[in-house]
Design an enzyme around this catalytic site. Sequence first.
Site, mmCIF file in Angstrom:
data_model
loop_
_atom_site.group_PDB
_atom_site.id
_atom_site.type_symbol
_atom_site.label_atom_id
_atom_site.label_comp_id
_atom_site.label_asym_id
_atom_site.label_seq_id
_atom_site.Cartn_x
_atom_site.Cartn_y
_atom_site.Cartn_z
ATOM 1 N N ARG A 110 46.085 68.757 29.651
ATOM 2 C CA ARG A 110 47.269 68.375 29.942
ATOM 3 C C ARG A 110 48.116 67.601 28.717
ATOM 4 N NH1 ARG A 110 47.314 66.146 35.956
ATOM 5 N NH2 ARG A 110 46.970 68.141 37.083
ATOM 6 N N CYS A 150 50.538 66.651 40.604
ATOM 7 C CA CYS A 150 51.479 66.846 41.498
ATOM 8 C C CYS A 150 52.720 65.773 41.814
ATOM 9 C CB CYS A 150 50.663 67.098 42.789
ATOM 10 S SG CYS A 150 49.361 65.780 43.102
ATOM 11 N N SER A 180 45.928 65.729 51.302
ATOM 12 C CA SER A 180 45.441 66.715 50.826
ATOM 13 C C SER A 180 45.278 66.856 49.328
ATOM 14 C CB SER A 180 46.361 68.247 51.143
ATOM 15 O OG SER A 180 47.850 67.804 51.092
ATOM 16 N N GLY A 181 46.018 65.832 48.685
ATOM 17 C CA GLY A 181 45.906 65.712 47.187
ATOM 18 C C GLY A 181 44.665 65.375 46.637
ATOM 19 N N ARG A 236 47.602 56.229 48.417
ATOM 20 C CA ARG A 236 47.157 57.528 49.695
ATOM 21 C C ARG A 236 47.680 57.136 50.903
ATOM 22 N NH1 ARG A 236 46.237 62.036 47.302
ATOM 23 N NH2 ARG A 236 44.612 61.431 46.124
ATOM 24 N N HIS A 243 54.269 64.689 49.075
ATOM 25 C CA HIS A 243 54.042 63.403 48.644
ATOM 26 C C HIS A 243 55.548 62.738 48.553
ATOM 27 C CE1 HIS A 243 50.010 64.010 47.259
ATOM 28 N NE2 HIS A 243 49.912 64.318 46.165
ATOM 29 N N ASN A 328 52.477 69.059 47.624
ATOM 30 C CA ASN A 328 51.884 68.682 46.562
ATOM 31 C C ASN A 328 50.877 69.797 46.168
ATOM 32 O OD1 ASN A 328 51.155 67.558 49.323
ATOM 33 N ND2 ASN A 328 48.971 67.671 48.266
#
Length: 350
Positions: A110, A150, A180-181, A236, A243, A328
Amino acid sequence: MPDRLDVAVLGATGSVGQRFVQLLADHPWFRLAELVGSERSAGKRYSDVCDWRISARPPESVLNLPVKHYEEPLQSPIVFSALPGGVAGPIEEALARDGKKVFTNARDHRMDPDVPLLIPEVNPDHARAIEVQRQQRGWREGFIVANPNCSTIHLVLALKPLHDAFGITHGIVTTLQAASGAGYPGVPSLDLIDNVIPFIGGEEEKIERETRKLLGQWDGAKFIDAEVTLSAHCNRVPVRDGHLETVSVKFARHATPSDVAEVLASFRAQPQELGLPTAPKQPVVVLDLPDRPQPVLDRDIEGGMASVVGRIRPCSVLDVRFVVLGHNTIRGAAGASVLNAELFYRQGLL
C-alpha cells in the site's frame, strides 16, 4: 460488451476471499475462472474445502471449481488478492512480474512509492502510477494496485468531498471495528463478548499514513502526501460486520454542519459517472436521524459499498464532528478491489 475477462482469486477460502467469490460470481465484465488456496485446499473442489460463512451457501458456479496451489501457474490475466499481510508481498510481485494485473487487499504494497493506493471516487488519477511502477521494476504488462485499510476507505470517502470543499487541516478519528475485520475465527469470543479491546496492531498507523497518500497528489513521478494531520484511535468491538467511526475535523475555510451534510449528500465521482457495475449510486449516504448510523441497520446500504454518515454537528474543539459507518468486508475489502479493477477496465488499462 466483449467477452468477460478471466480472473483469479488468491486466498479464496478465507473471509475476504469469500467476499471476492460472492461479488465476482455473476460479474458482467469478469469471469471467475481460478481459485487459489493453501496446500490444505489445493487439488480439491471449492465446496469441499471452503467453510462458507457469509450466506447460506457459495454461488452455484463455483462449487465444483478446483482450488489451485499458490505455486501453480495461473492463466487468468487479472488476479484479486485476499492473501494475509506478510504473505502477500512476494507472491503478488511474482505474479506482476509474470504479466498479471494484481488488485490486492493486503497491506504489503500500500505504501510503496510506485503503487497506487486507490479509491476510485477519491484519487482515480493515481492509477497513472502503474507506468512508473512498470518502468522501475522492469515489468512489461503486469502491475500491482492496492486498496486501503477497511477503516481508511470509509473514512476517506467521507473526507474527500469535505477536503475539496473546505480544506481539512486536522482530524481525530476513533474506530469501533467489527470482529470480522480480524478474519475468521478472529478474536476469541471470551476476549470480545462483554468487552472492547482498545488496540488493533498497526491499525492506527495505517489510517494516518494511508489517508495522507489518498488525499494527496500524483505528479507524474511520485506521490505527494496531503498536508492533513490525523490522530486515530482503534478499538475492536463485539459487532459481526460494520466499522463505526467517530470523526472530528478542522477546516481551512468556514463550514457549518449544514454545509457538510449538503456536500456529502451531493458527492458523486468517476465510478458513478462511468456506471461501474459495483459502484454505489451514492458513495456517501447521509442520515439525519439522531441515533444513526448503526451497524446492524445500515451496513448494507448501497449493497455495502457506501459510507454512511450521520450525527453531523458542531465540534467545540475542532469545527465539525460526525459518525461514519461502512461494511468492512465489502467496500472495506473485496468490493474495493473489484471497483478498482472496474475503473481500470473502463480506462482501458486491462
